[in-house]
Enzyme design. Structure first.
Site, short mmCIF file in Angstrom:
data_model
loop_
_atom_site.label_atom_id
_atom_site.label_comp_id
_atom_site.label_asym_id
_atom_site.label_seq_id
_atom_site.Cartn_x
_atom_site.Cartn_y
_atom_site.Cartn_z
N GLY A 7 -2.30 -11.76 8.71
CA GLY A 7 -3.17 -12.30 10.03
C GLY A 7 -4.37 -13.30 9.61
O GLY A 7 -4.69 -13.93 10.59
N ASP B 285 -7.60 -4.88 14.03
CA ASP B 285 -7.43 -3.55 13.84
C ASP B 285 -6.97 -3.25 12.61
O ASP B 285 -5.65 -2.97 12.33
CB ASP B 285 -6.34 -3.07 14.84
CG ASP B 285 -6.21 -1.69 14.81
OD1 ASP B 285 -6.93 -0.82 14.19
OD2 ASP B 285 -5.20 -1.19 15.39
N GLN C 155 0.78 -1.13 -0.03
CA GLN C 155 -0.04 0.08 -0.15
C GLN C 155 0.91 1.19 0.02
O GLN C 155 2.01 1.22 0.44
CB GLN C 155 -1.06 0.10 1.32
CG GLN C 155 -0.08 0.06 2.58
CD GLN C 155 -0.85 -0.91 3.59
OE1 GLN C 155 -2.27 -0.82 3.58
NE2 GLN C 155 -0.17 -1.27 4.82
N GLU D 191 0.80 -8.24 11.69
CA GLU D 191 0.71 -6.88 10.95
C GLU D 191 1.28 -7.24 9.80
O GLU D 191 2.73 -7.97 9.52
CB GLU D 191 1.56 -5.77 11.30
CG GLU D 191 1.69 -4.63 10.45
CD GLU D 191 0.43 -4.00 9.96
OE1 GLU D 191 -0.48 -3.72 10.82
OE2 GLU D 191 0.51 -3.95 8.62
N ASP E 208 0.50 0.32 13.95
CA ASP E 208 0.90 1.55 14.55
C ASP E 208 1.19 1.23 16.24
O ASP E 208 1.72 2.06 17.02
CB ASP E 208 0.00 2.74 14.39
CG ASP E 208 -1.64 2.24 14.81
OD1 ASP E 208 -1.59 1.97 16.20
OD2 ASP E 208 -2.38 2.17 14.10
N PRO F 158 -4.91 -4.62 1.23
CA PRO F 158 -4.63 -5.78 2.04
C PRO F 158 -5.72 -6.29 3.24
O PRO F 158 -5.62 -7.39 3.76
CB PRO F 158 -3.42 -5.46 2.68
CG PRO F 158 -3.37 -3.99 2.47
CD PRO F 158 -4.11 -3.52 1.24
N1 SPD Z 1 -11.15 4.13 7.79
C1 SPD Z 1 -10.26 3.96 8.72
C2 SPD Z 1 -10.27 2.43 9.43
C3 SPD Z 1 -9.14 2.26 10.17
C4 SPD Z 1 -9.05 1.37 11.20
N2 SPD Z 1 -7.75 1.00 11.47
C5 SPD Z 1 -6.87 1.92 12.20
C6 SPD Z 1 -5.89 1.71 12.73
C7 SPD Z 1 -5.50 2.26 14.36
N3 SPD Z 1 -4.56 1.62 15.01
#
Ligand code: SPD
Length: 280
Positions: free
Chosen positions: A137, A155, A29, A104, A84, A162
């Site tokens: 994942g 998350d 990405q 991740e 993150d 992806p």
């Molecule tokens: N549209 C955004 C959706 C994002 C979800 N994940 C965000 C990562 C934060 N740890």
């Protein structure tokens, strides 16, 4: 140079005034790291807002604490995505967590977050309970042993690129299979307004796969519409709906958004049009 950095979604722009610090394309990405006046440093993937220093707690506290305060036991936690580090950081505030796997897919998201968004992961990266795997994942969930986690948290980003495979039945069934009895599953489940169809489809599907699934509503200021949801699911009882008072007391004092009261309100705040969609 300071300018506008926007996510565009369905003819609407969600933007911050700021400057671009990094822009690169990984094998998965386009990754952008920005500095904004209002919310500090932030991360976008393929032009979509993921997180920013001064509003990330709206998102991470909402995803983590209903699950970690609701599951019967919280010894073993799996986070899929979350490169993150914010979700892992919130999980590791719970002393009952003995091991956390974070899987991740994009190692560059982790590296750039560690370098430019170090506050978001905080001490998670060096916590002895934390294990990072850069990998898929979805395959991890498919290959994990039955009943091997107490909590599974997804998350990921939006259902394109992806993250697409994080929204389907086969993936959710594996998440159910790898949960221990009394375990809780949670995933970000998009905006009831800006992604209404995806949101409703996810809640419906999770209700087919698990005995219980309920969306919780809150806000993430930069995301499309600002109005966001996280959906929690479990077998047996909807344990995620009520927070264990001992775990909650330890955590709530340092939360910006989450509290047992906020959580109760968030589950009750289902908009009428979504309630109608779900009952059709
Ligand atoms: N549209 C955004 C959706 C994002 C979800 N994940 C965000 C990562 C934060 N740890």
């Amino acid at each position: 140079m300071v300018g506008w950095i926007d996510e565009e979604h369905r003819g609407v722009r969600y933007g911050l005034a700021g400057e671009l610090l990094v822009e690169e394309t990984s094998p998965f990405q386009r990754i952008s790291v920005i500095r904004s006046e209002r919310y500090g440093r932030g991360l976008l993937l393929d032009g979509c807002w993921m997180t920013a220093e001064y509003q990330e707690r709206h998102y991470h506290e909402a995803l983590v604490h209903p699950a970690l305060c609701g599951a019967k036991s919280i010894e073993r936690v799996l986070v899929i995505g979350g490169g993150d580090g914010g979700t892992a950081r919130e999980c590791l505030r719970h002393s009952g967590v003995q091991h956390l796997d974070l899987v991740e897919i994009d190692g560059r998201v982790v590296e750039l977050s560690q370098k430019h968004l170090a506050n978001i992961g905080g001490n998670a990266w060096s916590d002895p309970r934390f294990k990072l795997t850069v990998g898929d994942g979805i395959a991890w969930a498919a290959e994990a042993a039955e009943a091997s986690y107490d909590v599974v948290l997804v998350d990921g980003s939006d259902p394109a690129g992806p993250a697409e495979g994080l929204f389907n039945r086969a993936f959710f069934e594996h998440c159910r299979r790898i949960l221990r009895p009394g375990g809780v599953f949670a995933t970000q489940s998009e905006s009831p307004e800006a992604f209404r169809e995806v949101h409703v489809a996810m809640v419906r599907l999770l209700r087919e796969v698990f005995d219980h699934a309920d969306p919780l509503y809150g806000w993430v200021p930069m995301y499309p519409s600002g109005w966001w949801s996280w959906t929690f699911a479990a077998m047996g009882d909807p344990r995620y709906r009520s927070a264990d008072p001992i775990r909650a007391e330890v955590i709530a004092a340092d939360c910006e958004i989450w509290s047992p009261r906020w959580q109760r309100g968030g589950f009750e705040a289902i908009p009428a049009f979504i309630e109608r969609d779900l009952s059709r």
